[in-house]
Design an enzyme around this catalytic site. Structure first.
Site, PDB file in Angstrom:
ATOM      1  N   LYS A   1       0.853  -1.203   0.000  1.00 23.05           N
ATOM      2  CA  LYS A   1       0.000   0.000   0.000  1.00 23.05           C
ATOM      3  C   LYS A   1       0.883   1.246   0.000  1.00 23.05           C
ATOM      4  O   LYS A   1       0.648   2.177  -0.777  1.00 23.05           O
ATOM      5  CB  LYS A   1      -0.888   0.022   1.245  1.00 23.05           C
ATOM      6  N   ASN A   2       1.922   1.256   0.828  1.00 20.44           N
ATOM      7  CA  ASN A   2       2.712   2.483   0.981  1.00 20.44           C
ATOM      8  C   ASN A   2       3.674   2.731  -0.164  1.00 20.44           C
ATOM      9  O   ASN A   2       4.314   3.773  -0.235  1.00 20.44           O
ATOM     10  CB  ASN A   2       3.424   2.487   2.339  1.00 20.44           C
TER      11      ASN A   2
ATOM     12  N   CYS B   1      -4.822   8.572   8.918  1.00 18.19           N
ATOM     13  CA  CYS B   1      -5.149   8.005  10.241  1.00 18.19           C
ATOM     14  C   CYS B   1      -4.845   9.012  11.365  1.00 18.19           C
ATOM     15  O   CYS B   1      -3.888   9.756  11.297  1.00 18.19           O
ATOM     16  CB  CYS B   1      -4.289   6.765  10.495  1.00 18.19           C
TER      17      CYS B   1
ATOM     18  N   ARG C   1       0.953  14.862  12.462  1.00 17.57           N
ATOM     19  CA  ARG C   1       1.368  14.548  11.075  1.00 17.57           C
ATOM     20  C   ARG C   1       1.477  15.803  10.208  1.00 17.57           C
ATOM     21  O   ARG C   1       0.832  15.929   9.179  1.00 17.57           O
ATOM     22  CB  ARG C   1       0.436  13.513  10.456  1.00 17.57           C
TER      23      ARG C   1
ATOM     24  N   ASP D   1       4.473   0.754  11.992  1.00 16.43           N
ATOM     25  CA  ASP D   1       3.193   0.199  11.527  1.00 16.43           C
ATOM     26  C   ASP D   1       2.936  -1.203  12.050  1.00 16.43           C
ATOM     27  O   ASP D   1       1.812  -1.691  11.970  1.00 16.43           O
ATOM     28  CB  ASP D   1       3.145   0.177   9.989  1.00 16.43           C
TER      29      ASP D   1
ATOM     30  N   ARG E   1      -8.660  -0.488   3.971  1.00 17.61           N
ATOM     31  CA  ARG E   1      -7.777   0.432   3.215  1.00 17.61           C
ATOM     32  C   ARG E   1      -6.402  -0.184   2.999  1.00 17.61           C
ATOM     33  O   ARG E   1      -5.733   0.119   2.022  1.00 17.61           O
ATOM     34  CB  ARG E   1      -7.563   1.728   4.018  1.00 17.61           C
TER      35      ARG E   1
HETATM   36  C1  EPZ Z   1       4.506   6.858   5.938  1.00 20.64           C
HETATM   37  O1  EPZ Z   1       3.819   7.959   6.505  1.00 20.64           O
HETATM   38  C2  EPZ Z   1       3.496   5.728   5.930  1.00 20.64           C
HETATM   39  N1  EPZ Z   1       2.340   6.125   5.146  1.00 20.64           N
HETATM   40  C3  EPZ Z   1       3.059   5.433   7.363  1.00 20.64           C
HETATM   41  O2  EPZ Z   1       2.200   4.291   7.300  1.00 20.64           O
HETATM   42  C4  EPZ Z   1       4.281   5.066   8.181  1.00 20.64           C
HETATM   43  O3  EPZ Z   1       3.887   4.866   9.518  1.00 20.64           O
HETATM   44  C5  EPZ Z   1       5.302   6.202   8.112  1.00 20.64           C
HETATM   45  O4  EPZ Z   1       5.629   6.470   6.734  1.00 20.64           O
HETATM   46  C6  EPZ Z   1       6.586   5.860   8.845  1.00 20.64           C
HETATM   47  O5  EPZ Z   1       7.139   4.709   8.333  1.00 20.64           O
HETATM   48  C7  EPZ Z   1       2.429   6.089   3.806  1.00 20.64           C
HETATM   49  O6  EPZ Z   1       3.453   5.747   3.254  1.00 20.64           O
HETATM   50  C8  EPZ Z   1       1.191   6.490   3.041  1.00 20.64           C
HETATM   51  P1  EPZ Z   1       6.782  10.198   7.928  1.00 20.64           P
HETATM   52  P2  EPZ Z   1       4.475   9.440   6.450  1.00 20.64           P
HETATM   53  O7  EPZ Z   1       6.781  11.401   7.056  1.00 20.64           O
HETATM   54  O8  EPZ Z   1       5.203   9.609   5.178  1.00 20.64           O
HETATM   55  C9  EPZ Z   1       6.684  13.561  11.312  1.00 20.64           C
HETATM   56  C10 EPZ Z   1       0.293   3.017   7.680  1.00 20.64           C
HETATM   57  O9  EPZ Z   1      -0.176   2.540   8.727  1.00 20.64           O
HETATM   58  N2  EPZ Z   1       6.739  14.511  10.186  1.00 20.64           N
HETATM   59  O10 EPZ Z   1       7.969   9.294   7.914  1.00 20.64           O
HETATM   60  O11 EPZ Z   1       3.431  10.423   6.811  1.00 20.64           O
HETATM   61  C11 EPZ Z   1       5.327  12.873  11.367  1.00 20.64           C
HETATM   62  O12 EPZ Z   1       4.418  13.653  12.098  1.00 20.64           O
HETATM   63  C12 EPZ Z   1       0.815   4.435   7.680  1.00 20.64           C
HETATM   64  O13 EPZ Z   1       0.408   2.406   6.587  1.00 20.64           O
HETATM   65  C13 EPZ Z   1       6.876  15.863  10.459  1.00 20.64           C
HETATM   66  O14 EPZ Z   1       6.964  16.282  11.605  1.00 20.64           O
HETATM   67  O15 EPZ Z   1       5.515   9.307   7.649  1.00 20.64           O
HETATM   68  C14 EPZ Z   1       5.625  11.579  12.075  1.00 20.64           C
HETATM   69  O16 EPZ Z   1       5.638  11.829  13.468  1.00 20.64           O
HETATM   70  C15 EPZ Z   1       0.633   5.145   9.006  1.00 20.64           C
HETATM   71  N3  EPZ Z   1       6.907  16.734   9.420  1.00 20.64           N
HETATM   72  C16 EPZ Z   1       7.044  11.261  11.605  1.00 20.64           C
HETATM   73  O17 EPZ Z   1       7.588  12.489  11.101  1.00 20.64           O
HETATM   74  C17 EPZ Z   1       6.812  16.307   8.101  1.00 20.64           C
HETATM   75  O18 EPZ Z   1       6.864  17.154   7.190  1.00 20.64           O
HETATM   76  C18 EPZ Z   1       7.078  10.199  10.517  1.00 20.64           C
HETATM   77  O19 EPZ Z   1       6.447  10.708   9.419  1.00 20.64           O
HETATM   78  C19 EPZ Z   1       6.665  14.928   7.854  1.00 20.64           C
HETATM   79  C20 EPZ Z   1       6.638  14.045   8.910  1.00 20.64           C
END
Ligand code: EPZ
Length: 422
Positions: A22-23, A116, A121, A304, A396
């Site tokens: 999915k990701n 979610c 985020r 995850d 999803r």
């Molecule tokens: C991706 O989310 C995945 N989603 C998430 O999977 C996964 O948990 C996450 O990566 C970490 O591996 C998709 O790929 C669609 P991040 P993403 O940017 O890209 C903070 C699932 O269950 N952050 O690595 O949103 C953020 O708040 C989902 O399949 C900022 O502060 O994750 C979080 O605390 C859930 N500012 C941390 O970094 C930003 O600009 C990780 O976020 C971006 C992120």
């Protein structure tokens, strides 16, 4: 309202085939619009996120055909149409259209992303990256407007190895003038999958999968094909289920390296498994040793899998600790595990779980995708019947989850209590 109903404590044996990630697919589909021609994606899982993204690219006047997990996208008539909020709110990954449309048209209007409820985020790293490349960013109501006369390669350091920011900046930088360097880039396998598609389209990206990514901008991106990699989180979820109630349960189509952190924790707990090229065979042991887990960026233990893992930790002989370091509010599953009889104490981002506890089936809900996966996992080992509400979250991210589990002996079905009441 549709619900999942599970009668627990069945032994699961047989074969579960893992679907495309999915990701990955949620980034590959937006990436495909960067091509000036046709892009073909193989092994695309038929989940609601895929359908939502196909709706979005159709709205952008791309032609698409999706049959037997193969998605063909033709961008020759693409138009930079505003994606309605109702659509972009359906999934957080709609934000990948920011980088893709910015690179393609030097203009993008995107509503604030959904996703979610596991934490605030923000997308500040994405926006800072676009600005470094020369884009101007404005907020109008609840949407972002990105404009750029031109995009120029830049050196971009990420405060946190964000998956989304790494991918979005890669998309935006693909056709920029000059070379972009992303430092402290995320190293998740999905990033390599997206970089491979872009390179197949003629991009010049090196270092994907490491913390230093180099993107040399090119003028034109042509047609290409790509295989979506297996979903490591789906694979990890079924591996956890196998560790709890499997008997020679075979999980096929996996990449062992992608779930290495989970497998090493299972070994620590005394769970035995066999891995051949792309098949993992696993059986539940008589007992489980307690273990401490901290979720980290790849290749650490994936955030995850933290929630489904908590269902397994309720069965260890002693005190296990799971510390969630990526999100500040990934705890939607805790109160329902407690309702099922688990002994869990939550202190901020840390779950302290004392086992083994006998779980009893009851009414629970999926507060988010992976909390839902935890409820399915707990329901499969609980005594009696577990009814899970809000299952759209689960559907999803897990293709054909009810069929896959039924085929290996689970007593699980989807009911629609609107219809079933009549
Ligand atoms: C991706 O989310 C995945 N989603 C998430 O999977 C996964 O948990 C996450 O990566 C970490 O591996 C998709 O790929 C669609 P991040 P993403 O940017 O890209 C903070 C699932 O269950 N952050 O690595 O949103 C953020 O708040 C989902 O399949 C900022 O502060 O994750 C979080 O605390 C859930 N500012 C941390 O970094 C930003 O600009 C990780 O976020 C971006 C992120």
């Amino acid at each position: 309202m549709r619900k999942i109903v599970i009668n627990g404590q069945k032994e699961l044996t047989g074969e579960i085939k893992i679907s495309g990630a999915k990701n990955s697919v949620v980034a590959l589909i937006p990436a495909a619009i960067l091509s000036d021609d046709k892009v073909t994606l193989y092994n695309v899982p038929d989940i609601s996120d895929t359908r939502s993204l196909i709706d979005i690219i159709n709205l952008l006047k791309c032609e698409s055909s999706y049959t037997d997990e193969t998605l063909v996208i033709d961008t020759k008539n693409i138009q930079n149409t505003l994606i309605p909020e109702s659509l972009s709110k359906k999934l957080r990954a709609s934000y990948y259209f920011m980088g893709a449309l910015l690179a393609k048209f030097h203009y993008a209007e995107i509503y604030f992303p959904g996703g979610c409820n596991i934490g605030s985020r923000p997308i500040d790293f994405h926006i800072k990256g676009f600005e470094k490349l020369g884009a101007k960013v404005e907020i109008e109501g609840n949407k972002y407007i990105f404009r750029a006369e031109k995009l120029k390669g830049a050196r971009i350091y990420l405060d946190f190895a964000s998956v989304g920011a790494t991918i979005n900046i890669m998309l935006a930088a693909c056709k920029a003038e000059g070379t972009t360097y992303i430092s402290n880039a995320a190293k998740e396998p999905e990033i390599v999958n997206i970089a491979t598609l872009l390179n197949n389209m003629g991009a010049r990206i090196s270092g994907a999968g490491t913390s230093e990514i180099r993107i040399e901008g090119v003028e034109h991106l042509h047609s290409a094909v790509i295989d979506v990699i297996p979903d490591r989180i789906e694979a990890g979820t079924y591996t956890i289920i196998g560790a709890l109630c499997g008997k020679d349960l075979k999980i096929t189509g996996i990449i062992e390296d992608h779930i290495d952190a989970l497998l090493s924790k299972l070994k620590e707990m005394g769970v035995e498994y066999k891995c051949t090229i792309n098949t993992l065979t696993i059986s539940a042991p008589k007992e489980y040793k307690p273990v401490n887990i901290r979720t980290l960026v790849f290749p650490g233990f994936p955030t995850d899998l933290g929630q489904p893992m908590c269902a397994l930790l309720t069965q260890t002989n002693g005190v296990s600790i799971l510390e969630e370091t990526i999100y500040e509010n990934r705890i939607g599953h805790i109160k329902y595990l407690q309702k099922m009889g688990a002994h869990v104490r939550q202190e901020n981002r840390t779950s302290i779980i004392i086992g083994p506890s006998k779980l009893k089936g009851t009414e629970v809900e999926a507060t988010d995708l992976r909390a839902g996966a935890c409820m399915v996992t707990a329901g499969l080992i609980a005594e009696g019947t577990t009814t899970i509400d809000n299952i759209e979250h689960i559907l999803r991210g897990y293709e054909n989850i009810v069929e896959k589990l039924t085929n290996v002996g689970a007593d699980i079905k989807i009911i629609d209590d609107e219809i079933d009441k009549k």
